[in-house]
Design a protein around this motif. Structure first.
Motif, PDB file in Angstrom:
ATOM      1  N   LYS A   1      24.246 -45.770 117.519  1.00 15.94           N
ATOM      2  CA  LYS A   1      25.384 -44.952 117.946  1.00 15.94           C
ATOM      3  C   LYS A   1      25.671 -43.849 116.927  1.00 15.94           C
ATOM      4  O   LYS A   1      25.974 -42.704 117.291  1.00 15.94           O
ATOM      5  CB  LYS A   1      26.641 -45.809 118.123  1.00 15.94           C
ATOM      6  CG  LYS A   1      26.472 -47.068 118.939  1.00 15.94           C
ATOM      7  CD  LYS A   1      26.016 -46.792 120.345  1.00 15.94           C
ATOM      8  CE  LYS A   1      25.912 -48.095 121.127  1.00 15.94           C
ATOM      9  NZ  LYS A   1      25.234 -47.928 122.425  1.00 15.94           N
ATOM     10  N   ILE A   2      25.567 -44.198 115.654  1.00 15.02           N
ATOM     11  CA  ILE A   2      25.825 -43.212 114.601  1.00 15.02           C
ATOM     12  C   ILE A   2      24.763 -42.121 114.633  1.00 15.02           C
ATOM     13  O   ILE A   2      25.066 -40.920 114.542  1.00 15.02           O
ATOM     14  CB  ILE A   2      25.860 -43.904 113.220  1.00 15.02           C
ATOM     15  CG1 ILE A   2      27.055 -44.866 113.150  1.00 15.02           C
ATOM     16  CG2 ILE A   2      25.927 -42.872 112.094  1.00 15.02           C
ATOM     17  CD1 ILE A   2      27.075 -45.737 111.912  1.00 15.02           C
TER      18      ILE A   2
ATOM     19  N   GLY B   1      18.381 -30.225 107.574  1.00 13.66           N
ATOM     20  CA  GLY B   1      18.962 -31.284 106.756  1.00 13.66           C
ATOM     21  C   GLY B   1      19.626 -32.392 107.553  1.00 13.66           C
ATOM     22  O   GLY B   1      20.019 -33.406 106.979  1.00 13.66           O
ATOM     23  N   TYR B   2      19.735 -32.214 108.869  1.00  7.16           N
ATOM     24  CA  TYR B   2      20.453 -33.207 109.680  1.00  7.16           C
ATOM     25  C   TYR B   2      19.636 -33.680 110.883  1.00  7.16           C
ATOM     26  O   TYR B   2      20.188 -34.098 111.892  1.00  7.16           O
ATOM     27  CB  TYR B   2      21.788 -32.637 110.145  1.00  7.16           C
ATOM     28  CG  TYR B   2      22.773 -32.485 109.002  1.00  7.16           C
ATOM     29  CD1 TYR B   2      23.545 -33.567 108.585  1.00  7.16           C
ATOM     30  CD2 TYR B   2      22.890 -31.278 108.328  1.00  7.16           C
ATOM     31  CE1 TYR B   2      24.426 -33.437 107.529  1.00  7.16           C
ATOM     32  CE2 TYR B   2      23.777 -31.142 107.263  1.00  7.16           C
ATOM     33  CZ  TYR B   2      24.544 -32.225 106.868  1.00  7.16           C
ATOM     34  OH  TYR B   2      25.405 -32.097 105.815  1.00  7.16           O
ATOM     35  N   ARG B   3      18.335 -33.618 110.759  1.00  6.60           N
ATOM     36  CA  ARG B   3      17.490 -34.162 111.811  1.00  6.60           C
ATOM     37  C   ARG B   3      17.558 -35.699 111.777  1.00  6.60           C
ATOM     38  O   ARG B   3      17.973 -36.289 110.783  1.00  6.60           O
ATOM     39  CB  ARG B   3      16.056 -33.673 111.634  1.00  6.60           C
ATOM     40  CG  ARG B   3      15.898 -32.169 111.824  1.00  6.60           C
ATOM     41  CD  ARG B   3      14.537 -31.686 111.368  1.00  6.60           C
ATOM     42  NE  ARG B   3      13.475 -32.336 112.132  1.00  6.60           N
ATOM     43  CZ  ARG B   3      12.185 -32.272 111.783  1.00  6.60           C
ATOM     44  NH1 ARG B   3      11.817 -31.603 110.692  1.00  6.60           N
ATOM     45  NH2 ARG B   3      11.270 -32.876 112.514  1.00  6.60           N
ATOM     46  N   ILE B   4      17.143 -36.317 112.874  1.00  8.53           N
ATOM     47  CA  ILE B   4      17.152 -37.769 112.972  1.00  8.53           C
ATOM     48  C   ILE B   4      15.706 -38.263 113.047  1.00  8.53           C
ATOM     49  O   ILE B   4      14.927 -37.833 113.898  1.00  8.53           O
ATOM     50  CB  ILE B   4      17.954 -38.237 114.203  1.00  8.53           C
ATOM     51  CG1 ILE B   4      19.418 -37.799 114.066  1.00  8.53           C
ATOM     52  CG2 ILE B   4      17.851 -39.750 114.364  1.00  8.53           C
ATOM     53  CD1 ILE B   4      20.150 -38.386 112.865  1.00  8.53           C
TER      54      ILE B   4
ATOM     55  N   MET C   1      23.847 -35.287 118.188  1.00  7.74           N
ATOM     56  CA  MET C   1      24.603 -34.484 119.141  1.00  7.74           C
ATOM     57  C   MET C   1      25.390 -33.381 118.431  1.00  7.74           C
ATOM     58  O   MET C   1      25.399 -32.223 118.861  1.00  7.74           O
ATOM     59  CB  MET C   1      25.562 -35.385 119.921  1.00  7.74           C
ATOM     60  CG  MET C   1      26.444 -34.650 120.917  1.00  7.74           C
ATOM     61  SD  MET C   1      27.692 -35.750 121.611  1.00  7.74           S
ATOM     62  CE  MET C   1      28.672 -36.123 120.149  1.00  7.74           C
ATOM     63  N   VAL C   2      26.035 -33.722 117.323  1.00  6.47           N
ATOM     64  CA  VAL C   2      26.888 -32.763 116.613  1.00  6.47           C
ATOM     65  C   VAL C   2      26.066 -31.718 115.864  1.00  6.47           C
ATOM     66  O   VAL C   2      26.377 -30.523 115.890  1.00  6.47           O
ATOM     67  CB  VAL C   2      27.826 -33.507 115.635  1.00  6.47           C
ATOM     68  CG1 VAL C   2      28.544 -32.533 114.712  1.00  6.47           C
ATOM     69  CG2 VAL C   2      28.847 -34.334 116.405  1.00  6.47           C
TER      70      VAL C   2
ATOM     71  N   ASN D   1      31.466 -37.606 104.974  1.00  7.26           N
ATOM     72  CA  ASN D   1      32.485 -37.219 105.954  1.00  7.26           C
ATOM     73  C   ASN D   1      31.931 -37.265 107.382  1.00  7.26           C
ATOM     74  O   ASN D   1      32.629 -37.662 108.317  1.00  7.26           O
ATOM     75  CB  ASN D   1      33.005 -35.816 105.635  1.00  7.26           C
ATOM     76  CG  ASN D   1      33.822 -35.782 104.359  1.00  7.26           C
ATOM     77  OD1 ASN D   1      34.471 -36.764 103.993  1.00  7.26           O
ATOM     78  ND2 ASN D   1      33.791 -34.651 103.660  1.00  7.26           N
ATOM     79  N   LEU D   2      30.664 -36.882 107.512  1.00  5.02           N
ATOM     80  CA  LEU D   2      30.025 -36.959 108.824  1.00  5.02           C
ATOM     81  C   LEU D   2      29.866 -38.416 109.258  1.00  5.02           C
ATOM     82  O   LEU D   2      30.025 -38.740 110.445  1.00  5.02           O
ATOM     83  CB  LEU D   2      28.665 -36.259 108.781  1.00  5.02           C
ATOM     84  CG  LEU D   2      27.843 -36.248 110.079  1.00  5.02           C
ATOM     85  CD1 LEU D   2      28.626 -35.602 111.224  1.00  5.02           C
ATOM     86  CD2 LEU D   2      26.514 -35.523 109.855  1.00  5.02           C
ATOM     87  N   LEU D   3      29.575 -39.291 108.312  1.00  7.98           N
ATOM     88  CA  LEU D   3      29.453 -40.715 108.619  1.00  7.98           C
ATOM     89  C   LEU D   3      30.764 -41.268 109.164  1.00  7.98           C
ATOM     90  O   LEU D   3      30.780 -41.974 110.177  1.00  7.98           O
ATOM     91  CB  LEU D   3      29.043 -41.494 107.369  1.00  7.98           C
ATOM     92  CG  LEU D   3      29.021 -43.025 107.519  1.00  7.98           C
ATOM     93  CD1 LEU D   3      27.879 -43.464 108.422  1.00  7.98           C
ATOM     94  CD2 LEU D   3      28.916 -43.697 106.144  1.00  7.98           C
TER      95      LEU D   3
END
Length: 298
Positions: free
Chosen positions: A51-52, A65-68, A58-59, A213-215
């Motif tokens: 979910k995280i 730096g924010y790939r999954i 999505m965001v 903060n994103l977490l």
């Protein structure tokens, strides 16, 4: 990016499910997971981290730096190959190159951490046993999450459903509808506990204040854009964060978790809970140890 986190954190998440299956067990026909001895509902850490990851994807929409790394339909070898290509390392000649540059393994690992948020947060085993023999290392992430467990026993129910559309013309000659079933938990309040290590962030992955903060946003909103008929109505009700003044912490995690208690408002618990309003959440903030502060989102 912002600077690497310098404080240890422990946190408690309280969330509930109404008329849904929060985490199906493939070993039991996809029925909701339960502890066989206590009948308390269970949700795996893998499910929660999914979910995280989905929220971050999505965001941030694969921004730099924010790939999954672990996501639906991802081919891990392709991600690993990117690190080799970006650093000019040949998969076939990596052993020879290591003789000239002994830090290649660390550079590859650091590249993966810098580009993939979930590696930076949760860590990963980035070794694939294929002909390519790609190895981007193993990373222990600073963010660790335990299984979620329901506050009280849950009673999974099998609901029979019907469909008026028929699958084949042959079936249509003999019947007017199709039968099926789904599992639900009528209601369950779940508690999950987690940890954030500033020491591992500094030494290994470079998990930053922006990442942190994103977490928190991802945890608090992890069900808001993940609704489905199968999962029913799920919502995070409270996120309780314990912030330590130091990198290694100022109090044991279990003592902080013990300060958060969940109880029924009505002393008579013979009737099953069917709403978050049936519970009372209390935090003994007057007993918080020195060097620890508390942040509550509800």
């Amino acid at each position: 990016m912002s600077e690497v986190i310098k404080n240890r954190y422990d946190f408690v998440v309280l969330f509930d499910v109404e008329n849904g299956n929060p985490n199906g067990d493939p070993d039991s026909g996809n029925m909701p997971r339960v502890d066989a001895e206590t009948q308390l509902g269970l949700i795996t850490d893998v499910c929660i981290k999914r979910k995280i990851r989905n929220y971050v994807e999505m965001v941030k929409d694969d921004s730099t730096g924010y790939r999954i790394y672990i996501k639906s339909h991802a081919v891990l070898n392709k991600n690993d190959e990117e690190a080799y290509a970006a650093l000019g390392v040949s998969v076939d000649k990596v052993a020879e190159q290591k003789k000239k540059d002994t830090d290649i393994d660390l550079k590859i690992r650091d590249w993966m951490c810098a580009n993939f948020y979930d590696i930076r947060a949760f860590g990963a085993v980035m070794t694939t046993f294929t002909k390519a023999k790609l190895n981007c290392g193993q990373v222990r992430g600073p963010v660790q999450i335990g299984f979620a467990k329901s506050v009280e026993p849950v009673v999974p129910q099998e609901i029979t459903i019907t469909r008026v559309a028929i699958t084949t013309e042959k079936d249509a000659e003999n019947k007017n509808n199709e039968m099926g079933s789904k599992y639900i938990v009528p209601y369950g309040l779940y508690r999950c506990e987690g940890f954030v290590s500033a020491n591992l962030a500094r030494k290994t992955t470079g998990f930053t204040e922006d990442d942190l903060n994103l977490l928190w946003d991802a945890i608090y909103n992890m069900f808001e854009n993940d609704h489905s008929a199968a999962r029913g109505k799920m919502a995070v009700r409270k996120l309780i964060i314990f912030k330590h003044d130091s990198e290694l912490g100022n109090a044991p995690s279990h003592k902080l978790f013990d300060l958060v208690s969940v109880s029924r408002k009505d002393a008579d618990t013979s009737a099953p809970a069917r709403s978050y309003e049936d519970y009372e959440i209390s935090v003994k903030d007057d007993q918080i140890p020195n060097g620890v502060s508390i942040i509550i989102r509800d």
